[in-house]
Design a protein around this motif. Structure first.
Motif, PDB file in Angstrom:
ATOM      1  N   UNK A   1       0.828  -1.203   0.000  1.00 51.64           N
ATOM      2  CA  UNK A   1       0.000   0.000   0.000  1.00 51.64           C
ATOM      3  C   UNK A   1       0.867   1.260   0.000  1.00 51.64           C
ATOM      4  N   UNK A   2       0.642   2.116  -0.985  1.00 56.63           N
ATOM      5  CA  UNK A   2       1.423   3.350  -1.101  1.00 56.63           C
ATOM      6  C   UNK A   2       0.859   4.495  -0.281  1.00 56.63           C
TER       7      UNK A   2
ATOM      8  N   UNK B   1       4.600  -0.089  -4.674  1.00 64.50           N
ATOM      9  CA  UNK B   1       4.738  -1.524  -4.922  1.00 64.50           C
ATOM     10  C   UNK B   1       5.722  -1.823  -6.039  1.00 64.50           C
ATOM     11  N   UNK B   2       5.932  -0.882  -6.942  1.00 71.34           N
ATOM     12  CA  UNK B   2       6.906  -1.097  -8.017  1.00 71.34           C
ATOM     13  C   UNK B   2       8.311  -1.225  -7.455  1.00 71.34           C
ATOM     14  N   UNK B   3       8.517  -0.747  -6.240  1.00 75.41           N
ATOM     15  CA  UNK B   3       9.807  -0.877  -5.576  1.00 75.41           C
ATOM     16  C   UNK B   3       9.781  -1.947  -4.489  1.00 75.41           C
ATOM     17  N   UNK B   4       8.712  -1.981  -3.697  1.00 75.45           N
ATOM     18  CA  UNK B   4       8.690  -2.865  -2.529  1.00 75.45           C
ATOM     19  C   UNK B   4       8.455  -4.328  -2.871  1.00 75.45           C
ATOM     20  N   UNK B   5       7.649  -4.611  -3.902  1.00 81.00           N
ATOM     21  CA  UNK B   5       7.378  -6.011  -4.227  1.00 81.00           C
ATOM     22  C   UNK B   5       8.639  -6.719  -4.685  1.00 81.00           C
TER      23      UNK B   5
ATOM     24  N   UNK C   1      -0.033   0.780 -11.075  1.00 76.96           N
ATOM     25  CA  UNK C   1      -0.179  -0.460 -10.305  1.00 76.96           C
ATOM     26  C   UNK C   1      -0.610  -1.642 -11.164  1.00 76.96           C
ATOM     27  N   UNK C   2      -0.621  -1.430 -12.498  1.00 77.98           N
ATOM     28  CA  UNK C   2      -1.065  -2.487 -13.397  1.00 77.98           C
ATOM     29  C   UNK C   2      -0.091  -2.725 -14.551  1.00 77.98           C
TER      30      UNK C   2
END
Length: 229
Positions: free
Chosen positions: A93-94, A144-148, A171-172
């Motif tokens: 979650x950002x 999420x582009x960094x954390x995942x 996010x997609x």
């Protein structure tokens, strides 16, 4: 509408007269205007066939924690499945909501709000890892582009619940969907409310067999899939 100002690190919320929170960053509601809990169950719980799949150690991951409604629906489904040991839920979650806003939003769903007390208490104290009767929850804040990419887990079932792809395309994207595929266990699945073509193509490229199926309410279609061997 009533509006409450928040800092730039948390979600900025506008409230519809119906009680539905809308994210100002994306001009999109957090849940269905009809029945958010029913939609969650149709899309994410049934879309991933969780009732038949829960087992010890089962892991769920999610893009877009929002109000925590999806997590609570999964928790309720896990309880109904006999509370298999070691189950977990990780969400990315950002723009985290504040506890007071989450509490206000969840009051629209008495069944979910009835089991939300420990979650709301932990959240208000700043905890992003907490345990609900053996159901381990972790919320990873940030893009999420960094954390995942740095997450060391793998999910048996993904809830892809970012805001509308038209309003929140970050996010997609294909790269992030690729990370979803990388962080999916063998025979793992995903489900999402969207049937947007570029999202389905990105998930196909990430290694999933993707199918379009009936959506909830007025939404004609949604998507779900299973990771190819």
């Amino acid at each position: 509408m009533t509006k409450r100002q928040t800092t730039t690190t948390t979600a900025s919320i506008t409230w519809k007269d119906s009680g539905v929170p809308v994210a100002e960053q994306f001009d999109d509601p957090y849940f269905s205007l009809e029945d958010g809990l029913a939609e969650t169950r149709h899309v994410f719980i049934d879309g991933n066939e969780l009732a038949a799949r829960f087992r010890p150690g089962f892991q769920i991951a999610e893009l877009g924690f929002g109000t925590g409604l999806n997590m609570l629906a999964a928790f309720i489904a896990w309880l109904a499945a006999g509370s298999p040991e070691g189950a977990g839920f990780t969400s990315f979650e950002a723009f985290p909501m504040e506890a007071v806003d989450i509490d206000r939003a969840l009051r629209a769903f008495p069944e979910a709000h009835a089991v939300a007390g420990p979650f709301l208490s932990a959240w208000a104290e700043g905890a992003r890892r907490f345990d609900l009767d053996g159901f381990a929850v972790e919320v990873i804040e940030g893009d999420a582009r960094e954390t995942l990419a740095t997450w060391d887990g793998k999910s048996d079932a993904w809830f892809l619940d970012g805001f509308s792809p038209a309003k929140n395309p970050e996010l997609w994207g294909e790269a992030l969907m690729g990370e979803v595929g990388t962080h999916t266990a063998p025979n793992g699945t995903f489900a999402t409310y969207t049937a947007a073509g570029f999202v389905r193509r990105a998930l196909d490229a990430a290694g999933f067999d993707v199918e379009r199926v009936p959506g909830y309410g007025r939404k004609r279609h949604m998507s779900r899939g299973i990771l190819r061997p």
